[in-house]
Enzyme design. Structure first.
Site, mmCIF file in Angstrom:
data_model
loop_
_atom_site.group_PDB
_atom_site.id
_atom_site.type_symbol
_atom_site.label_atom_id
_atom_site.label_comp_id
_atom_site.label_asym_id
_atom_site.label_seq_id
_atom_site.Cartn_x
_atom_site.Cartn_y
_atom_site.Cartn_z
ATOM 1 N N LYS A 128 0.876 -1.179 0.000
ATOM 2 C CA LYS A 128 0.000 0.000 0.000
ATOM 3 C C LYS A 128 0.904 1.217 0.000
ATOM 4 O O LYS A 128 2.035 1.160 0.485
ATOM 5 C CB LYS A 128 -0.894 0.020 1.253
ATOM 6 C CG LYS A 128 -2.125 0.870 1.094
ATOM 7 C CD LYS A 128 -3.231 0.143 0.349
ATOM 8 C CE LYS A 128 -4.386 1.058 0.038
ATOM 9 N NZ LYS A 128 -5.521 0.332 -0.557
ATOM 10 N N ASP A 168 -6.874 4.270 -4.802
ATOM 11 C CA ASP A 168 -7.589 4.090 -3.531
ATOM 12 C C ASP A 168 -8.236 5.448 -3.263
ATOM 13 O O ASP A 168 -8.429 6.234 -4.198
ATOM 14 C CB ASP A 168 -6.626 3.660 -2.408
ATOM 15 C CG ASP A 168 -7.354 3.237 -1.130
ATOM 16 O OD1 ASP A 168 -8.027 2.204 -1.141
ATOM 17 O OD2 ASP A 168 -7.275 3.964 -0.118
ATOM 18 N N THR A 212 -14.829 -2.940 -7.437
ATOM 19 C CA THR A 212 -14.914 -3.121 -5.979
ATOM 20 C C THR A 212 -16.378 -3.125 -5.532
ATOM 21 O O THR A 212 -16.806 -3.992 -4.757
ATOM 22 C CB THR A 212 -14.107 -2.040 -5.245
ATOM 23 O OG1 THR A 212 -12.787 -2.026 -5.790
ATOM 24 C CG2 THR A 212 -14.023 -2.320 -3.755
ATOM 25 N N SER A 381 -7.820 -5.787 -10.882
ATOM 26 C CA SER A 381 -6.476 -5.284 -11.197
ATOM 27 C C SER A 381 -5.595 -6.443 -11.647
ATOM 28 O O SER A 381 -4.789 -6.307 -12.572
ATOM 29 C CB SER A 381 -5.835 -4.634 -9.965
ATOM 30 O OG SER A 381 -6.325 -3.329 -9.800
HETATM 31 P P1 NDP Z 1 -13.057 7.621 -2.977
HETATM 32 O O1 NDP Z 1 -12.002 8.622 -2.728
HETATM 33 O O2 NDP Z 1 -13.599 7.450 -4.350
HETATM 34 O O3 NDP Z 1 -14.313 7.905 -2.019
HETATM 35 C C1 NDP Z 1 -14.193 7.894 -0.640
HETATM 36 C C2 NDP Z 1 -15.544 8.245 -0.044
HETATM 37 O O4 NDP Z 1 -15.462 8.092 1.365
HETATM 38 C C3 NDP Z 1 -15.970 9.664 -0.306
HETATM 39 O O5 NDP Z 1 -17.361 9.739 -0.366
HETATM 40 C C4 NDP Z 1 -15.433 10.376 0.935
HETATM 41 O O6 NDP Z 1 -16.094 11.590 1.237
HETATM 42 C C5 NDP Z 1 -15.694 9.356 1.992
HETATM 43 N N1 NDP Z 1 -14.745 9.556 3.115
HETATM 44 C C6 NDP Z 1 -13.391 9.605 3.053
HETATM 45 N N2 NDP Z 1 -12.869 9.842 4.268
HETATM 46 C C7 NDP Z 1 -13.911 9.946 5.091
HETATM 47 C C8 NDP Z 1 -14.025 10.181 6.471
HETATM 48 N N3 NDP Z 1 -12.945 10.369 7.261
HETATM 49 N N4 NDP Z 1 -15.271 10.202 6.985
HETATM 50 C C9 NDP Z 1 -16.349 9.983 6.192
HETATM 51 N N5 NDP Z 1 -16.308 9.770 4.897
HETATM 52 C C10 NDP Z 1 -15.106 9.751 4.352
HETATM 53 O O7 NDP Z 1 -12.488 6.241 -2.401
HETATM 54 P P2 NDP Z 1 -12.949 4.768 -2.729
HETATM 55 O O8 NDP Z 1 -14.418 4.712 -2.941
HETATM 56 O O9 NDP Z 1 -12.044 4.248 -3.760
HETATM 57 O O10 NDP Z 1 -12.558 4.032 -1.357
HETATM 58 C C11 NDP Z 1 -13.478 3.887 -0.264
HETATM 59 C C12 NDP Z 1 -13.005 2.785 0.655
HETATM 60 O O11 NDP Z 1 -12.931 1.557 -0.096
HETATM 61 C C13 NDP Z 1 -11.606 2.979 1.262
HETATM 62 O O12 NDP Z 1 -11.591 2.388 2.544
HETATM 63 C C14 NDP Z 1 -10.715 2.184 0.328
HETATM 64 O O13 NDP Z 1 -9.522 1.772 0.972
HETATM 65 C C15 NDP Z 1 -11.626 1.005 0.038
HETATM 66 N N6 NDP Z 1 -11.284 0.262 -1.172
HETATM 67 C C16 NDP Z 1 -11.280 0.861 -2.399
HETATM 68 C C17 NDP Z 1 -10.971 0.116 -3.526
HETATM 69 C C18 NDP Z 1 -11.080 0.691 -4.891
HETATM 70 O O14 NDP Z 1 -10.972 -0.088 -5.852
HETATM 71 N N7 NDP Z 1 -11.293 1.991 -5.064
HETATM 72 C C19 NDP Z 1 -10.570 -1.295 -3.420
HETATM 73 C C20 NDP Z 1 -10.690 -1.848 -2.086
HETATM 74 C C21 NDP Z 1 -11.000 -1.068 -1.018
HETATM 75 P P3 NDP Z 1 -15.353 13.004 0.966
HETATM 76 O O15 NDP Z 1 -15.448 13.219 -0.518
HETATM 77 O O16 NDP Z 1 -16.112 13.957 1.777
HETATM 78 O O17 NDP Z 1 -13.927 12.832 1.442
#
Ligand code: NDP
Length: 449
Positions: A128, A168, A212, A381
């Site tokens: 990571k 991510d 995902t 991936s």
């Molecule tokens: P994005 O950046 O596309 O979206 C993240 C979302 O989570 C946004 O809506 C964001 O809101 C919200 N968020 C982030 N931080 C916080 C916080 N502290 N409190 C509340 N909401 C929060 O990321 P992804 O959708 O790609 O990733 C989301 C999760 O999924 C993560 O845990 C990531 O590690 C996991 N993941 C993602 C993968 C992928 O393929 N993308 C694969 C496997 C796991 P805001 O815009 O306000 O920050």
């Protein structure tokens, strides 16, 4: 307290070495608690020092990332790559750009990634990386300059047979494009297999964007079918977040017959009792990187509420936390249970605190942990890497079919392992053990310890 004196010693060592890395401790403890069930049958773990080797990254890279904003002011962020384990394949795992990024968060994510990647059945190690850079509020050119500076350093540590980063939080198609462009420029070579999540016109895979969220729903559907003779059909679904994972989980849940009624971001949440209109969400989030509150201004009958945790007061049959780590604590979990939830599956990494998982399991709620439930992204991936090696692209249907098969297999591997360990249906234990056994056998076979 762990039953095994050996595992307790390893855990104490982890805490003593890095006392401030709370998220990493939490991830390690959860895995050690599962290994506690099998460690007595494996004296070689202690004899060969397998577990203490397993919890220490092979390599941790940390570097400065200077970049100019549009006014010509210099900013300096910190970049990282944690190359945790390459036992079963090249290091593989996403890059996160978010102000909260630090060593503890990346070590927890890299550690989880080892087991997740093992569960997919594909030959990928665990890693990571990322930076404390915040892309929010930055112009495209600022994000581009940051990505170029980041890759100027990172390029020497990665490669299609060495380490293959992906996206991510905060790293989507735009950032991967800038990172790939800079890699190509500094290396003078078109190594499409060095990054995944690329644009379709330069080596990306169909379904990677959706993978995902779609994979999360495929695994949840299989879990509902096998453990409760149920499905998404007619169920009310609450999904936190509104990023990549949340959006495509919403799409697939609806395709499978569920009704998604709520989404959130870090400021607040929307509730639309008649079912989220995903076209509006995509227009807001993917069209112009807007905030989820805009939805309530555009869709009559929906509401927006400040504060992202309130979303879990909305009753649902299926809960899919897809925002970030440690979102659901014990008391929120009790509310979700009281409101009648039947299944919880983690789209985000570690969104549920350990006490929340206990609440769900004690209430008989089906629970799928992240390393199984959100493995669809990295699995696809892996499929992107295969296509890059072949210099060939599969159709959307072909990749989607493979993704579905992988998610169904992950569920059954975890479920079978939970039965073999005497805790049938405990997918936390099942996923940890199934993922770990493969990696530990390879570590021994390769003499890595
Ligand atoms: P994005 O950046 O596309 O979206 C993240 C979302 O989570 C946004 O809506 C964001 O809101 C919200 N968020 C982030 N931080 C916080 C916080 N502290 N409190 C509340 N909401 C929060 O990321 P992804 O959708 O790609 O990733 C989301 C999760 O999924 C993560 O845990 C990531 O590690 C996991 N993941 C993602 C993968 C992928 O393929 N993308 C694969 C496997 C796991 P805001 O815009 O306000 O920050």
């Amino acid at each position: 307290m762990l039953k095994s004196e050996y595992l307790q010693r390893v855990y104490t060592g982890v805490i003593t070495r890095d006392p401030d890395q709370r998220e990493f401790h939490q991830a390690v403890l959860e895995v050690l608690e599962s290994l506690d069930l099998i460690v007595d049958q494996h004296p070689e773990y202690e004899e060969r020092g397998i577990i203490e080797t397993f919890v220490e990254p092979e390599r941790m890279i940390c570097f400065r990332v200077p970049w100019d904003d549009d006014q010509g002011r210099v900013h300096v962020n910190r970049g990282y790559r944690i190359q945790f384990s390459s036992a079963i394949g090249p290091y593989k795992g996403g890059l996160r750009f978010h102000p909260t990024v630090n060593l503890s968060i990346l070590k927890f994510l890299g550690f989880e990634q080892i087991l997740k990647n093992s569960l997919t059945g594909l030959p990928m190690g665990g890693a990571k990386g990322g930076s404390d850079f915040d892309p929010k509020g930055k112009s495209d050119t600022e994000v581009m300059r940051f990505c170029q500076s980041f890759m100027t350093e990172l390029n020497r540590h990665i490669g299609q047979f060495v380490d293959v980063p992906a996206g991510d939080i905060g790293v989507g198609a735009r950032e991967i494009g800038y990172l790939f462009g800079q890699y190509r420029r500094v290396r003078g070579s078109y190594d499409a297999g060095v990054l995944t999540g690329k644009g379709l016109s330069f080596g990306g895979s169909l379904v990677r964007t959706e993978a995902t969220g779609y994979g999360l729903c495929y695994l949840t559907e299989e879990m509902l079918k096998c453990m409760k003779k149920e499905s998404f059909e007619g169920k009310t679904v609450v999904i936190s977040g509104s990023g990549n994972v949340a959006i495509f989980a919403t799409e697939k849940a609806a395709q499978l017959g569920g009704k998604v009624v709520a989404l959130s971001d870090s400021n607040g949440y929307i509730h639309d009792p008649s079912g989220i209109d995903l076209d509006v969400v995509k227009d807001i989030k993917l069209g112009h990187r807007g905030r989820i509150r805009e939805y309530a201004d555009r869709v009559p009958g929906s509401t927006y509420t400040e504060g992202f945790r309130g979303i879990w007061n909305i009753p649902c049959d299926i809960a899919l936390p897809c925002a970030t780590q440690n979102e659901i604590d014990g008391s929120i979990a009790k509310t979700i249970v009281k409101n009648g939830v039947m299944a919880v599956a983690e789209g985000a990494n570690m969104p549920c605190l350990p006490e929340a998982i206990r609440v769900f399991q004690e209430a008989g709620v089906l629970f799928a942990p992240a390393k199984a439930a959100n493995a669809g992204g990295v699995a696809t991936s892996g499929l992107e890497m295969s296509q890059n090696s072949m210099r060939y692209s599969w159709s959307f249907e072909e990749v989607d079919r493979r993704l579905r098969d992988i998610m169904v297999n992950i569920f059954h591997n975890a479920y079978n392992a939970s039965q073999e360990c005497g805790v049938p249906g405990d997918l936390v234990v099942g996923a940890n053990i199934a993922g770990f056994l493969k990696v530990s056998q390879v570590m021994v076979a390769q003499g890595l310890i």
